[in-house]
Design a protein around this motif. Structure first.
Motif, short mmCIF file in Angstrom:
data_model
loop_
_atom_site.label_atom_id
_atom_site.label_comp_id
_atom_site.label_asym_id
_atom_site.label_seq_id
_atom_site.Cartn_x
_atom_site.Cartn_y
_atom_site.Cartn_z
N PRO A 36 0.84 -0.97 -0.08
CA PRO A 36 0.01 0.18 0.09
C PRO A 36 1.40 1.18 -0.09
N ASN A 37 0.40 2.06 -0.85
CA ASN A 37 0.88 3.68 -0.87
C ASN A 37 0.34 4.80 -0.20
N GLN A 38 -0.60 3.87 0.86
CA GLN A 38 -1.45 5.17 1.19
C GLN A 38 -2.40 4.63 2.38
N PRO A 39 -2.51 5.13 3.25
CA PRO A 39 -3.49 4.31 4.57
C PRO A 39 -4.52 3.55 3.75
N ILE A 40 -4.73 2.74 4.86
CA ILE A 40 -6.10 1.66 4.48
C ILE A 40 -7.24 1.45 5.57
N LYS A 41 -8.71 2.31 4.94
CA LYS A 41 -10.16 2.26 5.33
C LYS A 41 -10.00 0.81 5.69
N ILE A 43 -13.45 -0.93 7.52
CA ILE A 43 -15.04 -0.76 8.16
C ILE A 43 -15.37 -1.83 8.96
N VAL A 44 -15.58 -1.90 10.72
CA VAL A 44 -16.11 -2.26 11.30
C VAL A 44 -17.82 -1.62 12.05
N PRO A 45 -18.70 -3.47 11.37
CA PRO A 45 -20.04 -2.70 11.28
C PRO A 45 -20.69 -2.30 12.79
N TYR A 46 -19.70 -2.04 13.77
CA TYR A 46 -20.77 -2.06 15.15
C TYR A 46 -20.13 -0.95 15.99
N MET A 56 -11.27 -6.45 16.44
CA MET A 56 -10.73 -5.32 15.23
C MET A 56 -9.16 -4.14 15.23
N ARG A 57 -9.24 -3.21 16.28
CA ARG A 57 -8.49 -1.86 16.59
C ARG A 57 -7.28 -3.13 17.13
N THR A 58 -7.44 -3.81 17.68
CA THR A 58 -6.44 -4.36 18.29
C THR A 58 -4.94 -5.41 16.38
N VAL A 72 -7.17 2.56 9.49
CA VAL A 72 -7.91 3.75 10.20
C VAL A 72 -9.25 2.37 10.50
N ILE A 73 -9.54 2.77 11.47
CA ILE A 73 -10.87 2.46 11.44
C ILE A 73 -12.28 2.88 11.37
#
Length: 337
Positions: A36-41, A43-46, A56-58, A72-73
């Motif tokens: 990757p060459n940029q931040p990754i999003k 998505i946490v559906p909760y 998921m954050r950990t 990024v969460i």
């Protein structure tokens, strides 16, 4: 010409041609080589702060450290997880939007609701099954029940007089205890609740006799002497409660007792380049095995897995027909494909 004498451009051209044979194409190959060459999003559906969100954050923090870009969460709660999962399905398939999913979002909801806006089998690339989520069968400590055999004897001796609760119609606690009631012709009455908190309140208050709970919910009440755990679903004992045997090893042979009621995993939009999916899968698999992530998963009553994408998809395919059969037996209107 010897490969060592080829220029970098020639090597890339040859590799891109090879990737085209795999269905990736030159553009997908070019994207994957610098990913990757940029931040990754992610998505946490909760909502933020829940068990799935914390796990998921950990795990994503560990994966980000290896990938070299922030993950990024983005919490997108709603419709039992369908809002966030649908956002993943509709995102650009370039690896820069991925997300979490649970079995309820891609198995239960599509089976029971024709309005689900995605098809799990075709709209996602499966990255990794991170952890399974077992359930524990609980009884009040006042009852003379200490194992699965005593549970069945008690139910047989009190036919037509017992009740059980679950967090919703069709959830694991409903279909699993329906299996017990039907097999013994016990006539147990089912009461659905909107979540584990009201279910636990009525359970401790004596309004219902039995229930399945998530291990993290049941453990504090066990330590407080208010309930007793009879057995755990699945085929393996819990790592943080190894003294609680599985229901299967206690002789409950119906498939519902050997299955994992829930799991959490990582998905990407379909058509995400295979090389990118494999890179993300490798990093999430490795992250689950780090002590920080492994212990976080165990502490929250889950069983760490960290599978390949292929293994994750195989688990989905294996469990979907089992849930469909359970829903049908429970008298639910199975609408989805």
């Amino acid at each position: 010409m010897h490969p060592l004498s080829l220029s970098r451009r020639q090597l890339l051209t040859r590799a891109a041609a090879g990737s085209a044979l795999l269905g990736l194409g030159p553009r997908a190959f070019a994207q994957s080589t610098d990913f990757p060459n940029q931040p990754i999003k992610f998505i946490v559906p909760y909502a933020a702060g829940g068990v799935t969100d914390l796990v998921m954050r950990t795990v994503s923090k560990q994966a980000a450290d290896k990938i070299g870009q922030p993950i990024v969460i983005d919490n997108r709660a709603g419709a039992g997880g369908m809002v966030g999962v649908n956002a993943v399905a509709k995102a650009a398939p370039n690896g820069y939007t991925i997300g979490a999913t649970a079995s309820s979002s891609i198995i239960a909801s599509p089976l029971l609701n024709n309005e689900v806006p995605y098809n799990a089998a075709t709209d996602f690339a499966f990255i990794s099954l991170l952890a399974t989520v077992p359930m524990v069968l609980c009884v009040p400590t006042a009852l003379p029940i200490h194992d699965a055999a005593e549970f069945l004897k008690y139910v047989q001796a009190h036919k037509g007089k017992l009740s059980y609760g679950s967090t919703a119609i069709g959830h694991y606690g409903h279909v699993a205890l329906l299996e017990v009631s039907d097999s013994l012709q016990a006539g147990m009455v089912h009461s659905p609740y909107k979540g584990e908190t009201p279910l636990m309140q009525d359970f401790l208050g004596g309004q219902i006799n039995f229930a399945f709970f998530a291990p993290s919910t049941a453990k504090p009440q066990v330590e407080g002497g208010k309930l007793r755990m009879i057995g755990v679903s699945g085929t393996k004992r819990l790592k943080n409660m190894p003294n609680v045997p599985t229901l299967a090893e206690q002789g409950w042979s119906a498939p519902v007792f050997s299955m994992n009621p829930g799991w959490v995993g990582v998905i990407a939009p379909a058509k995400t380049p295979a090389a990118i999916v494999q890179r993300l899968s490798a990093e999430y698999q490795a992250a689950v095995k780090t002590p920080e992530v492994f212990d976080k998963i165990v502490d929250n009553g889950m069983d760490p897995v960290g599978s390949t994408g292929e293994q994750f998809f195989a688990a989905y395919q294996k469990e979907k027909p089992v849930w469909k059969q359970l829903f049908t037996k429970a008298g639910l209107d199975v609408k989805g494909a």
